[in-house]
Design a protein around this motif. Structure first.
Motif, PDB file in Angstrom:
ATOM      1  N   GLU A   8      17.517  -2.542 -21.472  1.00  0.00           N
ATOM      2  CA  GLU A   8      17.100  -3.429 -22.555  1.00  0.00           C
ATOM      3  C   GLU A   8      15.755  -2.914 -23.036  1.00  0.00           C
ATOM      4  OE1 GLU A   8      16.853  -7.253 -20.751  1.00  0.00           O
ATOM      5  OE2 GLU A   8      15.087  -6.752 -19.570  1.00  0.00           O
ATOM      6  N   PRO A   9      15.265  -3.383 -24.165  1.00  0.00           N
ATOM      7  CA  PRO A   9      13.953  -2.911 -24.621  1.00  0.00           C
ATOM      8  C   PRO A   9      12.883  -3.085 -23.541  1.00  0.00           C
ATOM      9  CG  PRO A   9      15.027  -4.116 -26.377  1.00  0.00           C
ATOM     10  CD  PRO A   9      15.899  -4.282 -25.160  1.00  0.00           C
ATOM     11  N   GLY A  10      12.146  -2.009 -23.294  1.00  0.00           N
ATOM     12  CA  GLY A  10      11.074  -2.048 -22.306  1.00  0.00           C
ATOM     13  C   GLY A  10      11.512  -1.778 -20.887  1.00  0.00           C
ATOM     14  N   ASP A  41      14.371   8.326 -28.479  1.00  0.00           N
ATOM     15  CA  ASP A  41      14.383   7.717 -27.147  1.00  0.00           C
ATOM     16  C   ASP A  41      13.228   6.737 -26.976  1.00  0.00           C
ATOM     17  OD1 ASP A  41      16.603   9.329 -26.369  1.00  0.00           O
ATOM     18  OD2 ASP A  41      15.222  11.003 -26.041  1.00  0.00           O
ATOM     19  N   TYR A  42      12.062   7.093 -27.525  1.00  0.00           N
ATOM     20  CA  TYR A  42      10.924   6.173 -27.479  1.00  0.00           C
ATOM     21  C   TYR A  42      11.241   4.899 -28.263  1.00  0.00           C
ATOM     22  CZ  TYR A  42       8.213  10.233 -25.834  1.00  0.00           C
ATOM     23  OH  TYR A  42       7.740  11.320 -25.131  1.00  0.00           O
ATOM     24  N   PHE A  45      13.508   2.676 -26.288  1.00  0.00           N
ATOM     25  CA  PHE A  45      12.758   1.971 -25.251  1.00  0.00           C
ATOM     26  C   PHE A  45      11.981   0.798 -25.841  1.00  0.00           C
ATOM     27  CE2 PHE A  45       8.900   1.309 -22.713  1.00  0.00           C
ATOM     28  CZ  PHE A  45       9.434   1.166 -21.440  1.00  0.00           C
ATOM     29  N   GLU A  46      11.455   0.993 -27.039  1.00  0.00           N
ATOM     30  CA  GLU A  46      10.635  -0.051 -27.675  1.00  0.00           C
ATOM     31  C   GLU A  46      11.466  -1.101 -28.400  1.00  0.00           C
ATOM     32  OE1 GLU A  46       6.563   2.330 -28.851  1.00  0.00           O
ATOM     33  OE2 GLU A  46       8.368   2.769 -30.017  1.00  0.00           O
ATOM     34  N   GLY A  47      12.790  -0.899 -28.452  1.00  0.00           N
ATOM     35  CA  GLY A  47      13.645  -1.868 -29.139  1.00  0.00           C
ATOM     36  C   GLY A  47      13.609  -1.738 -30.646  1.00  0.00           C
ATOM     37  N   PHE A 312       8.218   7.143 -17.767  1.00  0.00           N
ATOM     38  CA  PHE A 312       8.662   6.907 -19.143  1.00  0.00           C
ATOM     39  C   PHE A 312       7.757   5.945 -19.906  1.00  0.00           C
ATOM     40  CE2 PHE A 312      11.354   5.764 -22.680  1.00  0.00           C
ATOM     41  CZ  PHE A 312      12.029   6.937 -22.969  1.00  0.00           C
ATOM     42  N   PRO A 313       7.404   4.784 -19.354  1.00  0.00           N
ATOM     43  CA  PRO A 313       6.507   3.895 -20.105  1.00  0.00           C
ATOM     44  C   PRO A 313       5.159   4.547 -20.411  1.00  0.00           C
ATOM     45  CG  PRO A 313       7.546   2.715 -18.295  1.00  0.00           C
ATOM     46  CD  PRO A 313       7.847   4.164 -18.083  1.00  0.00           C
ATOM     47  N   GLN A 314       4.689   5.415 -19.515  1.00  0.00           N
ATOM     48  CA  GLN A 314       3.433   6.117 -19.771  1.00  0.00           C
ATOM     49  C   GLN A 314       3.588   7.101 -20.917  1.00  0.00           C
ATOM     50  OE1 GLN A 314       2.878   7.883 -15.928  1.00  0.00           O
ATOM     51  NE2 GLN A 314       2.096   6.007 -14.958  1.00  0.00           N
TER      52      GLN A 314
END
Length: 329
Positions: A8-10, A41-42, A45-47, A312-314
């Motif tokens: 899911e996002p995040g 892809d970013y 991740f951010e929705g 990935f979040p970094q």
């Protein structure tokens, strides 16, 4: 096998799935060697991706070794655009803009895993390349396709707006075509990076002085937009010279506005550029083999898939300071 997916996002996690052992007819099993992380892809991740349903295994910048048959072990680039082969665009040799296109890692699960099945026709042999280089071919092909669409040539003065990976790839192939290349971005970090790593001296910070000077005093022969920002696209129209072209490499959901009288007065062309063709993939691989594309400068970091949930979040936060992060499964 472990697969990297956005649940899911995040949320980026590893999920265990069975290793594919049999490919459908006309498809081939490929053992993934390297995966490039893309701006798409970013956004997933951010929705922020408009065409995606979660959960999704990401990864569409892919290289791998063929797992079966007479070509087993041979390195190939995977074209992640799965076309129908039947629509008007496909019949006219334009599968990159197929009416029913599916992109690995977006419309269906991608290659952030150990093994994947893909259509045989979507494999292009990458002899002479290293796996990490082969994983860079897809995103570079987008820039190569945009330059081919623009008919940029020797002596042209061009502007690339947006100095991310797609913009850098576009700039590199515009330079190979013989153009004098300028880049425009709102990030000084990005501009310093493209100047120091890739030798582009004509870089411009948004809002920092006049850009239409010197050889570009009458405007740019071609303006490539790689920002993904509607306001930036609109701001690029007045920078096009009379008789020039603007190429929309990035995609936005917004309506784009321009002044019709200026458009006609300049006899401008507005060109859309979507994905890439086999010829673009082949052109990129030939340029890499010839040493014309500095892949060592493009590759910012290599991360093991096992470490990616933490990293990935970094990377999402730090992406301004990197060009291309590659993942090994």
């Amino acid at each position: 096998m472990d697969c990297g997916l956005c649940a899911e996002p995040g949320s980026f996690v590893l999920q265990s799935r069975p290793l594919p052992e049999v490919a459908p007819e006309g498809w081939v099993l490929v053992d993934i060697a390297a995966i490039g992380i893309c701006g798409t892809d970013y956004h997933i991740f951010e929705g922020k991706h408009p065409f995606l349903a979660y959960p999704r295994v990401i990864g569409h910048e892919l290289s791998g070794h063929i797992a079966e048959g007479p070509d087993a072990g041979r390195l190939a680039v995977i074209n992640p655009y799965l076309s129908c082969g039947k629509c008007r665009a496909c019949r006219r040799g334009k599968p990159n803009c197929c009416a029913a296109i599916e992109v690995l890692g977006v419309h269906r699960d991608g290659g952030m895993c150990r093994r994947i099945a893909v259509p045989r026709d979507n494999l292009y042999f990458a002899d002479g390349l290293e796996p990490r280089q082969a994983a860079m071919v897809e995103f570079l092909a987008i820039g190569a396709h945009a330059v081919a669409r623009s008919e940029t040539g020797k002596g042209d003065v061009v502007l690339v707006t947006g100095a991310g990976p797609i913009g850098i790839g576009t700039a590199l192939f515009a330079r190979l075509a013989g153009a004098k290349v300028h880049l425009l971005d709102r990030s000084r970090t990005r501009l310093d990076l493209v100047r120091d790593r890739f030798g582009f001296s004509d870089v411009h910070l948004v809002g920092d002085g006049e850009i239409l000077t010197g050889a570009a005093a009458e405007g740019f022969d071609v303006v490539f937009d790689a920002t993904g920002n509607a306001k930036a696209i609109e701001a690029g129209f007045p920078l096009v010279a009379h008789g020039g072209t603007t190429v929309l490499v990035s995609v936005v959901k917004d309506d784009i506005r321009f002044t019709d009288s200026e458009f006609h007065k300049r006899e401008m062309q507005i060109v859309g550029s979507r994905n890439a063709l086999k010829a673009d993939f082949e052109a990129v691989m030939a340029a890499i083999r010839a040493g014309d594309i500095p892949t060592d400068a493009i590759a910012s970091e290599t991360v093991a898939l096992a470490d990616l949930p933490l990293r990935f979040p970094q990377l999402v936060e730090d992406r301004e300071a990197v060009v291309k992060v590659l993942v090994t499964p």
